[in-house]
Scaffold this active site. Structure first.
Site, PDB file in Angstrom:
ATOM      1  CD  GLU A  36     -34.839 -26.353 -26.370  1.00 51.21           C
ATOM      2  OE1 GLU A  36     -35.770 -27.097 -26.720  1.00 51.21           O
ATOM      3  OE2 GLU A  36     -34.947 -25.551 -25.439  1.00 51.21           O
ATOM      4  CG  HIS A  86     -37.972 -24.908 -23.648  1.00 51.32           C
ATOM      5  ND1 HIS A  86     -37.476 -25.939 -24.419  1.00 51.32           N
ATOM      6  CD2 HIS A  86     -39.067 -25.384 -23.041  1.00 51.32           C
ATOM      7  CE1 HIS A  86     -38.258 -26.998 -24.269  1.00 51.32           C
ATOM      8  NE2 HIS A  86     -39.240 -26.682 -23.439  1.00 51.32           N
TER       9      HIS A  86
END
Lengths: 290, 391
Positions: free
Chosen positions: A209, A247
């Protein structure tokens, strides 16, 4: 064969008596994980889910020969829990806890370098070798013993990769969630190295990511050291810059950490990249069908 | 969490890092008095907003004399700056920092931050500071970096190395050493992830003065930094993002028209990516959490997404693991609240109790469009949004 955990792994749970710890411990037991004890300071001598609870990790290790620990404690006590496990000689620590301050992680990583302990996480869904050992919070039923090693920075997106590989009949050798925090334990490269050496693993799916440069570093490693086929998906090609996407580690700042840069590096390293997250399993299958 | 410049400079002073003389102003009629207290006839008027490039959008103005000062004040105070932060509406300027100019010889770029791949705190400096310097030029201008040891921090050899690179005088070298010690102490004490001074002024007398100050505090450390948490200026954050924050949801507002509700950050990003791949534009990022939560949380999240007037369709993507899809469905039905849905809502569920969840939604007759397949869900949401625009 598989990596890191298997049928023989003897697991303790730090924080077993808490709500989350107990909930997931029950599911791990049901999955067949050899969960042998719990550790909660102040609750030594009691019993939860039929497992003995100890005050200290060292006592639990002495009594049960545990070699792995899964941690469900609040962020303020997580570093202490990890170090206690390391000091007691635990070889593999999986930290589920989300929200550890990054400077604590910097100090912890420096301190851990004096121990032979591998850390997975924090902010990780855990690790699973299907049919053998589940150390984590992932839904066991979507997994299938098989030949694909999966390593990912995400939780539910990992389940997506798992389900897709189960559905096309490839299954998984081991699935590792390395966690969504900027500073964490095992990285992509550590897992790639183990998957490459593991006889059961025939192919690897890497789920990255935005944020940081681990995917780029993994790409360079793959080019030099990995002979097995690798499929990669990188989440966040549509993410704006300078915004943290859930995150703690998922942020594109200035020129660094964009999905585009990661895709470019992976492609150059000969990795089979997919831009569509629904096609991770299909791409892998396509390779094996030739 | 970002701090305002004036808040950061207060911390700088507490930690012995020199800053220019300045006064904080929150009303136009206090501007002249503030200027007089600083003296001189030239001042810098700086909008206090959370943006890294406010000078590019006119957020920093020089004023010669009271007339220009008033004009600068009127142009900024109470206005909105479109900095690219704080959502499409821009950020409101509630305060100005008025500062006396500093006579300088050179503008230095100075930053301390956590380097995630080295796993250390690093200090980076460049001779080319200021708004045209290192920050904007990307890789073209030379930046020198030293790395703090986890135990010992920054050492005298680090100061020596940077001083040589910056070609500093003896006096300035001493000041750089002090600055690095003080900045690192601040960095550690306050759980910062970034401390940036750009520009750092080098004066003719060899003094170093922080003309700007940007501090970012680790969100994960706010529990043990209550004083810093109290400095949070929620006004700088988009209204919907603020409401989300209060409900413990991570929401980021974007420009598109398809609202997204997903469990898990990675899957949420992947869902946005997939929408784009099908020609759609996400209106937001929203992670309802990968862990255990109830239907109320889901209801709040869905209402929040629908509160964005730009939203023409919604895509809900849930991979049930620990989370049960039927409970999520219950929350969504609750959010629709009998009055039906303002826009089409496409729901994809997979994993634990997905079948039960999708069935409950279909049976509710509230107009949910349901599917098991990720790809189909994205396509349906894009089609629904297009139909909404056409209507």
């Amino acid at each position: 064969m598989s990596i890191l955990v298997g049928r023989k792994t003897r697991v303790i749970c730090q924080g077993l008596t808490g709500r989350q710890g107990r909930y997931h411990a029950e599911r791990m037991l049901r999955y067949g994980t050899q969960l042998v004890a719990g550790v909660t300071p102040g609750k030594g001598g009691s019993e939860v889910l039929g497992l003995p609870i100890y005050d200290l990790v060292q006592d639990a290790v002495d009594e049960t020969d545990a070699d792995a620990s899964i941690i469900f404690v609040p962020p303020a006590s997580a570093v202490d829990a990890i170090m206690e496990a390391a000091k007691a000689g635990i070889g593999l620590v999986v930290c589920i806890t989300e929200g550890i301050p990054v400077q604590d992680m910097l100090r912890l990583k420096a301190a851990l370098s004096f121990y032979n302990t591998r850390l997975i996480g924090p902010n990780s869904p855990g690790i699973i070798t299907p049919g053998e050992c589940k150390m984590g919070i992932m839904p066991g039923q979507i997994h299938q013993p098989g030949i694909i090693g999966i390593v990912s920075r995400s939780g539910t997106l990992t389940y997506e990769a798992v389900q897709q590989t189960s559905k096309v009949g490839l299954g998984q050798s081991t699935v590792v969630g390395i966690g969504g925090d900027p500073v964490h334990g095992l990285g992509f490269i550590d897992c790639l190295e183990m998957f490459e050496a593991d006889r059961k693993t025939k192919g690897i799916i890497l789920v990255g990511e935005i944020g940081g440069s681990e995917e780029e570093e993994a790409a360079a490693y793959i080019q030099r050291h990995v002979r097995k086929p690798v499929v990669a998906y990188v989440a966040g090609i549509s993410a704006p810059r300078n915004r943290r996407m859930g995150h703690a580690g998922a942020i594109v700042s200035r020129a660094q950490g964009s999905a585009r840069s990661k895709y470019a590096a992976l492609e150059e390293a000969g990795v089979m990249v997919v831009f569509n997250p629904a096609l991770m399993g299909a791409k892998m299958l396509e390779y094996f069908r030739g | 969490m970002k701090l305002h410049e004036y808040q950061a400079k207060a911390l700088f002073r507490e930690y012995g890092i020199p800053t220019p003389k300045g006064v904080l102003v929150d009303a136009l009629d206090k501007l002249e008095q503030a200027a007089r207290s600083l003296g001189g006839d030239e001042w810098i008027v700086k909008a206090q907003v959370h943006a890294s490039e406010r000078s590019q959008v006119g957020g920093v103005r020089w004023a010669h004399g009271m007339d220009e000062l008033r004009k600068a004040g009127e142009a900024l105070l109470g206005q909105r700056l479109h900095t690219g932060y704080g959502g499409p509406g821009g950020q409101r300027v509630d305060r100005l920092l008025l500062e006396a100019p500093v006579q300088l010889e050179q503008e230095i770029y100075f930053v301390m931050q956590v380097d995630r791949s080295l796993e250390r705190v690093v200090c980076r400096v460049s001779q080319s500071g200021g708004s045209t310097g290192a920050e904007r030029a990307g890789g073209e201008i030379e930046i020198v970096q030293v790395e703090a040891d986890a135990v010992l921090g920054f050492m005298p050899f680090h100061y020596r190395q940077l001083s040589l690179e910056l070609d500093l005088s003896r006096q300035a070298r001493r000041r750089l050493a002090e600055l690095m010690q003080n900045a690192y102490r601040l960095f550690r004490d306050k759980d910062l992830v970034m401390l940036r001074i750009n520009p750092l002024a080098l004066t003719g007398a060899g003094e170093l003065v922080a003309l700007d100050a940007k501090l970012t505090v680790d969100d994960n450390a706010l529990d043990r930094q209550p004083d810093l948490r109290a400095l949070h200026d929620a006004e700088q954050v988009d209204a919907i993002e603020r409401a989300a924050e209060e409900h413990g949801l991570h929401y980021v507002r974007l420009d598109g028209d398809i609202g997204c509700m997903v469990n898990g950050a990675g899957l949420a990003m992947a869902t946005m990516d997939l929408l784009k791949l099908h020609g759609g534009e996400p209106a937001n990022f929203l992670d309802v959490g990968g862990h255990v939560y109830g239907p109320e949380q889901v209801a709040k999240a869905l209402r929040l997404i629908l509160s964005d007037g730009q939203v023409k369709a919604v895509l809900v993507n849930i991979f049930g693991g620990i989370v049960r899809c039927d409970l999520i469905a219950q929350g969504m039905i609750e959010a629709a609240g009998g009055q039906g849905l303002r826009v089409p809502v496409v729901v994809r569920m997979q994993g634990t109790e997905a079948y039960a969840g999708l069935q409950a939604l279909a049976a509710s007759d509230l107009g949910f469009i349901t599917t098991h397949k990720l790809e189909d869900a994205a396509r349906l949401a894009v089609e629904a949004a297009r139909a909404g625009v056409a209507a």
